[in-house]
Design a protein around this motif. Sequence first.
Motif, short mmCIF file in Angstrom:
data_model
loop_
_atom_site.label_atom_id
_atom_site.label_comp_id
_atom_site.label_asym_id
_atom_site.label_seq_id
_atom_site.Cartn_x
_atom_site.Cartn_y
_atom_site.Cartn_z
N VAL A 236 0.84 -1.20 0.00
CA VAL A 236 0.00 0.00 0.00
C VAL A 236 0.88 1.25 0.00
O VAL A 236 1.76 1.39 0.85
N ALA A 237 0.63 2.13 -0.96
CA ALA A 237 1.35 3.40 -1.04
C ALA A 237 0.59 4.46 -0.26
O ALA A 237 -0.59 4.70 -0.52
N VAL A 238 1.27 5.07 0.71
CA VAL A 238 0.70 6.21 1.43
C VAL A 238 1.43 7.46 0.93
O VAL A 238 2.62 7.64 1.19
N GLN A 239 0.73 8.29 0.18
CA GLN A 239 1.33 9.49 -0.39
C GLN A 239 1.57 10.53 0.71
O GLN A 239 0.64 10.88 1.45
N LEU A 240 2.81 11.01 0.80
CA LEU A 240 3.14 12.01 1.81
C LEU A 240 3.49 13.32 1.12
O LEU A 240 4.60 13.49 0.59
N PRO A 241 2.58 14.28 1.09
CA PRO A 241 2.89 15.59 0.50
C PRO A 241 3.95 16.33 1.32
O PRO A 241 4.17 16.03 2.49
N ARG A 242 4.58 17.28 0.68
CA ARG A 242 5.55 18.13 1.38
C ARG A 242 4.86 18.87 2.54
O ARG A 242 3.74 19.33 2.41
N ARG A 243 5.50 18.93 3.66
CA ARG A 243 5.05 19.60 4.89
C ARG A 243 3.88 18.90 5.56
O ARG A 243 3.18 19.48 6.39
N SER A 244 3.64 17.64 5.22
CA SER A 244 2.55 16.89 5.85
C SER A 244 3.04 16.15 7.09
O SER A 244 4.23 15.87 7.25
N LEU A 245 2.10 15.84 7.98
CA LEU A 245 2.37 15.06 9.19
C LEU A 245 1.63 13.74 9.06
O LEU A 245 0.45 13.71 8.71
N VAL A 246 2.31 12.64 9.31
CA VAL A 246 1.67 11.32 9.25
C VAL A 246 1.86 10.63 10.59
O VAL A 246 2.91 10.72 11.23
N VAL A 247 0.80 9.96 11.04
CA VAL A 247 0.84 9.18 12.27
C VAL A 247 0.50 7.73 11.92
O VAL A 247 -0.50 7.46 11.25
N LEU A 248 1.33 6.79 12.36
CA LEU A 248 1.05 5.36 12.22
C LEU A 248 0.73 4.81 13.60
O LEU A 248 1.46 5.06 14.56
#
Length: 306
Positions: A236-248
């Motif tokens: 699964v590809a999770v797209q991360l835009p510039r300046r984004s925050l991701v929580v797993l």
Amino acid sequence: MAAGCGCKGIRSCLLCEGPAQAAPPPQGEDNFTYCPAMGLAKGNEQSEFSGWAFPFPGVFLAEEFVSEDEESEMVELMDRDDWKPSQSGRKKQDYGPKVNFKKQRLKAGSFTGLPSFSEKIVARMKACSVLSGFLPVEQCNLDYVPERGSAIDPHFDDWWLWGERLVSLNLLSRTVLSMSCDSEDSIQLFPALSEENGESSPLGSPAQMSACENSGQEGGDCLLSPRLVPSKEVTVAVQLPRRSLVVLYGDARYKWKHAIQRKHIEHRRICITFRELSAEFSAGGRHEELGKELLEIALSFRGRPV
């Protein structure tokens, strides 16, 4: 090991692969893409899973979490300190306790806290319900550039010391977080409607019921005809835009490994990852007092890289 390279064992980068360049790490195509609005992993059009989807819990994505000015300021401050060579073409800066994960030993060591520029970022996290009560005890800055062939192999973050939520801020360029699963289990896929008018209909929604009726199938037959596929066949590809925050968290933390493939580093990228303590080092845990000591140091926000 080539100059400026931190690779060990089976890891490699463009610096140590040399002019002849050994075969780069395998880079398969992700066959699903995560849809944040729906919490679904949807089959990519060019894959055998086109038209199929499944729930993919445990990912929270906030775009434009920091401004362009804040991004520039943080990168400038990080670049004032040395970046240490790391594996697979990365460079790193660590702000955290001294840890031996194999022997499960931990001490404060030379840890002086998280950097001052992170204080307002951590404060801003409180507005995210998924980060309620999140207290970071460690920060790791990773520097990726295409010239070094920077990447990170599929892996789980440790869960003896680190808690459930992994929080990363993606700076300078977009990238893709590739999620894979080694489980022997199967994943149940469901038919997914194509997007119309820029919106997708959730599985089992009235729009999908209508589509089933128009196709001549009974609603139950249409909606309840899942497809089982081995987990190992799904990425699964999770797209991360510039300046984004991701929580797993949840399954995305404990069931799915995460990676950054070399081909997904198009320009310089900096990732700032914050980690919290596990239950063993939190209130009521076996090492609660050590956890308190480390948090007090971390949240002083007076740290320098260790």
